[in-house]
Write a protein that holds these residues in place. Sequence first.
Motif, mmCIF file in Angstrom:
data_model
loop_
_atom_site.group_PDB
_atom_site.id
_atom_site.type_symbol
_atom_site.label_atom_id
_atom_site.label_comp_id
_atom_site.label_asym_id
_atom_site.label_seq_id
_atom_site.Cartn_x
_atom_site.Cartn_y
_atom_site.Cartn_z
ATOM 1 N N ASN A 183 0.624 -1.130 -0.334
ATOM 2 C CA ASN A 183 0.277 0.437 0.247
ATOM 3 C C ASN A 183 0.647 1.332 -0.201
ATOM 4 O O ASN A 183 0.467 2.424 -1.013
ATOM 5 N N THR A 186 2.478 2.611 -3.611
ATOM 6 C CA THR A 186 1.173 3.189 -4.026
ATOM 7 C C THR A 186 0.850 4.739 -3.594
ATOM 8 O O THR A 186 1.023 5.935 -3.870
ATOM 9 N N LEU A 187 1.261 4.574 -2.754
ATOM 10 C CA LEU A 187 0.943 6.054 -1.482
ATOM 11 C C LEU A 187 1.590 6.597 -1.659
ATOM 12 O O LEU A 187 1.847 8.184 -2.538
ATOM 13 N N THR A 269 1.558 4.877 -11.087
ATOM 14 C CA THR A 269 1.002 5.790 -9.653
ATOM 15 C C THR A 269 1.731 6.804 -9.934
ATOM 16 O O THR A 269 1.440 8.126 -9.617
ATOM 17 N N VAL A 290 -5.304 13.956 -3.195
ATOM 18 C CA VAL A 290 -4.474 12.371 -2.763
ATOM 19 C C VAL A 290 -5.839 11.329 -1.918
ATOM 20 O O VAL A 290 -6.076 10.251 -2.258
ATOM 21 N N THR A 293 -8.183 10.081 -4.261
ATOM 22 C CA THR A 293 -7.451 8.702 -5.359
ATOM 23 C C THR A 293 -7.049 7.711 -3.994
ATOM 24 O O THR A 293 -6.995 6.648 -4.593
ATOM 25 N N ILE A 294 -6.686 8.248 -3.336
ATOM 26 C CA ILE A 294 -5.362 6.891 -2.885
ATOM 27 C C ILE A 294 -7.142 5.448 -1.723
ATOM 28 O O ILE A 294 -6.224 4.446 -1.640
ATOM 29 N N GLU A 298 -6.757 1.443 -2.525
ATOM 30 C CA GLU A 298 -6.841 0.510 -1.888
ATOM 31 C C GLU A 298 -7.398 -0.436 -1.266
ATOM 32 O O GLU A 298 -7.050 -1.533 -0.880
ATOM 33 N N THR A 323 -3.623 -0.151 -8.589
ATOM 34 C CA THR A 323 -3.006 -0.996 -7.495
ATOM 35 C C THR A 323 -4.050 -2.855 -8.184
ATOM 36 O O THR A 323 -3.322 -3.563 -7.203
#
Length: 373
Positions: A183, A186-187, A269, A290, A293-294, A298, A323
Motif C-alpha cells: 500500500n 502506491t501512496l 502511480t 490524494v 484517490t488513494i 487501496e 493497484t
Amino acid sequence: MRLANIWRLGIKELRSLWRDRMMVVLILWAFTGSVYVAATGIPETLNKAPIAIVDEDGSQLSQRIASAFYPPFFNPPAMIAQRDVDAAMDQGLYTFVLDIPPNFQRDLLAGRGPAIQLNVDATRMAQAFSGNAYVQRIIGTEVATFAARNGRTEALPADVAVRSRFNPNLTSLWFGAVMQVINHVTLLSIILTGAALIREREHGTVEHLLVMPVTPFEIMAAKVWSMGLVVLVATWFSLTLIVQGAMRVPIEGSVALFLLGAAAHLFATTSMGIFLGTFARSMPQFGLLVILTIVPLELLSGGSTPRESMPVFVQDVMLAAPTTHFVRLAQSILYRGADISVVWPQLLAILAIGAVFYAIALAQFRKAINTMA
C-alpha cells in the motif's frame, strides 16, 4: 541530449527532495515504523474478550464449561443471573453471554440433544466474528469429552482435515506486514511526484524550467524516474530489513521479480501523481485529491477484501486501476512464490495502464505548463 536532460533534471529532483526534511521523515517512517506498527497492531487471535455465563444447570458439566474460558483469549467469566442479561448487553459490559439451561447435563446423557444459547454483541465486530467460533469450539470440546467419559460416544460420519497453505499458522502479521509495504508503494509514489510538481510552483522554479531548453516530456520523465527510484529503494529496504529482518516474515518468491513489478507499477502511480499535481494549486488541495484517490485504490484493489466479494460493476471498473493488478502480482510472488510465468499477465497489464496514465498526465502537464507560461 534528451536523455542527458532527463538525467540531470532527475538529479535535481533528488537534491530537492533531500532538502525537504519533512518529506524524508515521511518516507523513512512509512517504510519502517508504520509497517511495523500496522503489522504488529493487528490482533492475531481473540484477546481478553469479556464473557458472562448464566448457569441455570449447576451441574458438573456446566462448571466444566465455565472453567474452560480463561485468559488470554477471554477475561475470567462473570456469573450472572438470567434477569441481568438484557441490561448487561445493553450497557455493553460483555461481548458474549452464555446461557446454560436447566437440566442440561441430564438431557445430554439421556440423548435428548439440549441446546445452549449464546448471545453475541455484534457491534464489536472483530471479537464477535472470531470469538463466536472460539466459544462454539470450546463448548463442543467440553461436551464431547464429558459425554465420552460417561459412555456416550457418537462417531462422526466423516472427518475434515484442514491444511492452511502459504500461512500454516494463520499468522496475521505475515499478511499485515507485506500488505502495508504494498500500500505504501502506491501512496508514497503519488505523494512524492505530486508534491515535487507543487514544490516547483511554490518555489517559483517552474518559470526557470520554462526558459531552459527542456521539454515537458523531459521534465515529467525526470520526476517519474527520480521519485520512483526513491520509492523502489525504500521498498527494498523495508522488505529486507523490516519485514524479513525485524519481523521475520518469510518471503516465498523472488524479491527482484517483485521489485520489477513494483517498478512497472510506479510508472503508473507516479504519472497519476503528476496528473493530480497539475490540478492542485497548493499542498492542502493536493492532499485532499490524494485522499479521494488513494482510498478507493487501496480498498477496492483486492488487498483488504477479495475482489470476488465485490459487486461485478466494481470488479470491472477496478480493472482499469494499476493497484488491482499490482496487488495480485505482489501477493502471488511474495506469498505463493510465483515466478514470471505466472505473473506476466499482471505485469503487462500494469505496463499498459501505466502507458495510458503517462500519456494522459503528459497532456495535462503540457497544458498546465502552457498556462503558467
